[in-house]
Design a protein around this motif. Sequence first.
Motif, PDB file in Angstrom:
ATOM      1  N   LEU A   1       0.825  -1.208   0.000  1.00  0.00           N
ATOM      2  CA  LEU A   1       0.000   0.000   0.000  1.00  0.00           C
ATOM      3  C   LEU A   1       0.859   1.258   0.000  1.00  0.00           C
ATOM      4  CD1 LEU A   1      -2.825  -1.025   2.515  1.00  0.00           C
ATOM      5  CD2 LEU A   1      -3.035  -0.742   0.036  1.00  0.00           C
ATOM      6  N   LEU A   2       1.976   1.216   0.733  1.00  0.00           N
ATOM      7  CA  LEU A   2       2.879   2.367   0.745  1.00  0.00           C
ATOM      8  C   LEU A   2       3.507   2.588  -0.627  1.00  0.00           C
ATOM      9  CD1 LEU A   2       4.665   1.865   4.194  1.00  0.00           C
ATOM     10  CD2 LEU A   2       2.950   3.586   3.603  1.00  0.00           C
TER      11      LEU A   2
ATOM     12  N   ASP B   1       2.208   1.618  -3.510  1.00  0.00           N
ATOM     13  CA  ASP B   1       1.132   2.111  -4.381  1.00  0.00           C
ATOM     14  C   ASP B   1       0.880   3.599  -4.155  1.00  0.00           C
ATOM     15  OD1 ASP B   1       0.666  -0.237  -5.690  1.00  0.00           O
ATOM     16  OD2 ASP B   1      -0.930  -0.901  -4.355  1.00  0.00           O
ATOM     17  N   TYR B   2       0.939   4.021  -2.899  1.00  0.00           N
ATOM     18  CA  TYR B   2       0.632   5.414  -2.562  1.00  0.00           C
ATOM     19  C   TYR B   2       1.710   6.361  -3.080  1.00  0.00           C
ATOM     20  CZ  TYR B   2      -0.346   9.590   0.188  1.00  0.00           C
ATOM     21  OH  TYR B   2      -0.622  10.877   0.577  1.00  0.00           O
ATOM     22  N   PHE B   3       2.973   6.001  -2.917  1.00  0.00           N
ATOM     23  CA  PHE B   3       4.059   6.911  -3.268  1.00  0.00           C
ATOM     24  C   PHE B   3       4.540   6.760  -4.717  1.00  0.00           C
ATOM     25  CE2 PHE B   3       4.581   6.741   1.391  1.00  0.00           C
ATOM     26  CZ  PHE B   3       4.536   8.106   1.649  1.00  0.00           C
TER      27      PHE B   3
ATOM     28  N   HIS C   1      -7.205  -0.444  -6.282  1.00  0.00           N
ATOM     29  CA  HIS C   1      -6.562  -1.333  -5.324  1.00  0.00           C
ATOM     30  C   HIS C   1      -6.235  -2.675  -5.991  1.00  0.00           C
ATOM     31  CE1 HIS C   1      -8.932   1.552  -2.957  1.00  0.00           C
ATOM     32  NE2 HIS C   1      -7.964   1.459  -2.069  1.00  0.00           N
TER      33      HIS C   1
END
Length: 294
Positions: free
Chosen positions: A117-118, A120-122, A155
């Motif tokens: 998730l990190l 994907d976020y950054f 997601h």
Amino acid sequence: MDFKTAYRRFRQWQLAPFDYEARRQAQTSHRCNNCGSDFVGNYCPVCSQKEDVGPITWKSVVQSIGEVWGLHNRSMLYTLVQLFLRPGYFISDYISGKKQVSFPPVKLLALMAVLGLLVDYFIGSPIGGVFNNDFDFAGDKMLFIDNAFEWMNLHPDVMSLILLSYLIIPNYFIYRSAPRNPRHTLPQGFFIQVFTAIAFLVFNMFDDLTSWHWFSFVLGNVWTYAVYKQLFGYGVWGTLWRVVLALVCAHLLALLFLGIDFIYHMIQTGDYNFVDGFKLFIKLLNRMLTNSDV
């Protein structure tokens, strides 16, 4: 050392990475630093403290910090090494009861999911909505499905985990008579897919970091083939057609449950025109697939 010798040693490591017999023969007597008992082995039989625990040093500090991410006994990194270099044999060891070979898999899945998730976020570049309001089909039903598919596109890691969960039941029937691990149980199938999900989270992160989409796709498929060949022991073609069949069944199950959910929402909104609903459902699936970057 020639290539054949190196490969032979690698194959030997794949099949038996831990030489417990040599370790048993090398055991010496120890004095427990906690209770003072003399014993032979890795743990004190009186208080259960490990034999190599001593005064606090800088090594103790490093180990304590590493324990947060599993970088100690049954380390997370070594588990990942086994998962990618001897995947089927490693999973077979775990589901047959050799749990000491692995970092706790569900905990590892949670840690890798957070890391994914990190990433994907950054770094990731998720797609926007599937429809972007370009359909004339208005109403709550359209909004519901649009939000659902948009969530799935935003997601991809979570969707990979969901799709892999649909493999548990097909694998249970397809590999019932396998040469290795026959008649595996559904709980064992759960852990097979947990390890598979961990690997695909790593593949997804690799894809996000490098944008080598085709390489990641091929790598994931080769790894999947290796898992099932090593885990169940079929030959080349026997493994290949069973893997394809299991994936087809998993996708059909996913579509079945998605269709049931769609019909349920139609009934909730008072729309009983199921023919038009089916046409819309097919159109939604086509739009989802053509807009997906997986």
